[in-house]
Design a protein around this motif. Sequence first.
Motif, PDB file in Angstrom:
ATOM      1  N   GLY A   4       6.257  -0.005  -1.732  1.00 33.53           N
ATOM      2  CA  GLY A   4       5.835  -1.514  -1.211  1.00 33.53           C
ATOM      3  C   GLY A   4       6.591  -1.983  -0.225  1.00 33.53           C
ATOM      4  O   GLY A   4       5.850  -2.705   0.576  1.00 33.53           O
ATOM      5  N   GLU A   5       7.752  -1.684  -0.127  1.00 31.75           N
ATOM      6  CA  GLU A   5       8.771  -2.216   0.909  1.00 31.75           C
ATOM      7  C   GLU A   5       8.440  -1.541   2.169  1.00 31.75           C
ATOM      8  O   GLU A   5       8.303  -2.252   3.169  1.00 31.75           O
ATOM      9  N   ALA A   6       8.106  -0.179   2.207  1.00 26.15           N
ATOM     10  CA  ALA A   6       7.599   0.466   3.467  1.00 26.15           C
ATOM     11  C   ALA A   6       6.197  -0.250   3.921  1.00 26.15           C
ATOM     12  O   ALA A   6       6.051  -0.292   5.127  1.00 26.15           O
ATOM     13  N   SER A   7       5.253  -0.474   2.996  1.00 25.19           N
ATOM     14  CA  SER A   7       4.136  -1.006   3.323  1.00 25.19           C
ATOM     15  C   SER A   7       4.282  -2.502   3.942  1.00 25.19           C
ATOM     16  O   SER A   7       3.859  -2.837   5.144  1.00 25.19           O
ATOM     17  N   GLU A   8       4.960  -3.173   3.459  1.00 23.13           N
ATOM     18  CA  GLU A   8       5.349  -4.448   4.135  1.00 23.13           C
ATOM     19  C   GLU A   8       6.147  -4.327   5.317  1.00 23.13           C
ATOM     20  O   GLU A   8       5.758  -5.086   6.216  1.00 23.13           O
ATOM     21  N   ALA A   9       6.812  -3.534   5.500  1.00 22.46           N
ATOM     22  CA  ALA A   9       7.481  -3.284   6.801  1.00 22.46           C
ATOM     23  C   ALA A   9       6.420  -2.716   7.860  1.00 22.46           C
ATOM     24  O   ALA A   9       6.497  -3.174   8.977  1.00 22.46           O
ATOM     25  N   TYR A  10       5.652  -1.779   7.460  1.00 21.87           N
ATOM     26  CA  TYR A  10       4.438  -1.486   8.116  1.00 21.87           C
ATOM     27  C   TYR A  10       3.760  -2.641   8.532  1.00 21.87           C
ATOM     28  O   TYR A  10       3.202  -2.579   9.913  1.00 21.87           O
ATOM     29  N   ALA A  11       3.353  -3.531   7.505  1.00 17.13           N
ATOM     30  CA  ALA A  11       2.398  -4.547   8.276  1.00 17.13           C
ATOM     31  C   ALA A  11       3.198  -5.520   8.987  1.00 17.13           C
ATOM     32  O   ALA A  11       2.398  -5.923   9.843  1.00 17.13           O
ATOM     33  N   LYS A  12       4.122  -5.697   8.983  1.00 15.31           N
ATOM     34  CA  LYS A  12       4.980  -6.698   9.953  1.00 15.31           C
ATOM     35  C   LYS A  12       4.832  -5.670  11.331  1.00 15.31           C
ATOM     36  O   LYS A  12       4.559  -6.388  12.565  1.00 15.31           O
ATOM     37  N   HIS A  13       5.218  -4.492  11.256  1.00  9.91           N
ATOM     38  CA  HIS A  13       4.898  -3.717  12.391  1.00  9.91           C
ATOM     39  C   HIS A  13       3.524  -3.927  13.432  1.00  9.91           C
ATOM     40  O   HIS A  13       3.217  -3.972  14.427  1.00  9.91           O
ATOM     41  N   VAL A  14       2.369  -3.697  12.388  1.00 13.04           N
ATOM     42  CA  VAL A  14       1.209  -3.771  13.036  1.00 13.04           C
ATOM     43  C   VAL A  14       1.020  -5.194  13.696  1.00 13.04           C
ATOM     44  O   VAL A  14       0.461  -5.393  14.810  1.00 13.04           O
ATOM     45  N   GLU A  15       1.339  -6.185  12.891  1.00 14.04           N
ATOM     46  CA  GLU A  15       1.155  -7.648  13.342  1.00 14.04           C
ATOM     47  C   GLU A  15       1.769  -7.754  15.042  1.00 14.04           C
ATOM     48  O   GLU A  15       1.278  -8.471  15.632  1.00 14.04           O
ATOM     49  N   GLU A  16       3.132  -7.205  14.794  1.00 10.39           N
ATOM     50  CA  GLU A  16       3.958  -7.523  15.933  1.00 10.39           C
ATOM     51  C   GLU A  16       3.467  -6.567  17.202  1.00 10.39           C
ATOM     52  O   GLU A  16       3.234  -6.964  18.237  1.00 10.39           O
ATOM     53  N   VAL A  17       3.164  -5.262  17.053  1.00 12.72           N
ATOM     54  CA  VAL A  17       2.759  -4.232  17.957  1.00 12.72           C
ATOM     55  C   VAL A  17       1.385  -4.349  18.381  1.00 12.72           C
ATOM     56  O   VAL A  17       0.939  -4.468  19.499  1.00 12.72           O
ATOM     57  N   HIS A  18       0.243  -4.731  17.449  1.00 10.98           N
ATOM     58  CA  HIS A  18      -0.983  -4.714  17.731  1.00 10.98           C
ATOM     59  C   HIS A  18      -1.600  -6.193  17.884  1.00 10.98           C
ATOM     60  O   HIS A  18      -2.627  -6.409  18.431  1.00 10.98           O
ATOM     61  N   GLY A  19      -0.726  -7.249  17.352  1.00 11.93           N
ATOM     62  CA  GLY A  19      -1.274  -8.505  17.682  1.00 11.93           C
ATOM     63  C   GLY A  19      -2.608  -8.854  16.795  1.00 11.93           C
ATOM     64  O   GLY A  19      -3.280  -9.795  17.456  1.00 11.93           O
ATOM     65  N   ILE A  20      -2.398  -8.366  15.703  1.00 15.92           N
ATOM     66  CA  ILE A  20      -3.772  -8.800  14.870  1.00 15.92           C
ATOM     67  C   ILE A  20      -3.078  -9.214  13.489  1.00 15.92           C
ATOM     68  O   ILE A  20      -2.046  -8.790  13.011  1.00 15.92           O
TER      69      ILE A  20
END
Length: 142
Positions: free
Chosen positions: A73-89
Amino acid sequence: MKIIGLDVGSKTIGVAVSDPLGLTAQGLTTIRWDEQDIYSADEQIKKIIDEQAIGKAVIGLPKHMNGSIGERGEASEAYAKHVEEVHGIPVVLWDERLSTAAAERVLLEADMSRQKRKKVIDKMAAVMILQSYLDQDKYKGV
């Protein structure tokens, strides 16, 4: 606006997309990636976001049955933050408890061989995650 659904694992990311009205989820692909290099799937995700005109992401959040969040779950949370920052959605984390088990059940009922199931299970789990989000969203306020 189309929505992308992601089932993020340590080696693969299952990808599903919604129709433009946000009614149904369709499996798109499974991306192989290296979880140790969070940037390793960016190019493929960006291509899908651009080609499909994606405006939001729904990422499965694996929780324990008691509702607590562990290492995955923590890995998914980190990836979600990454997607927001990198892809801007914007990204929504969605409880994915039992989504892989449900996907496995559907594929078993379809009498799919173990080898074929292994190839599509992550994509199917992404469909389950996204579809449950879309269904919940449709009935909000009803």
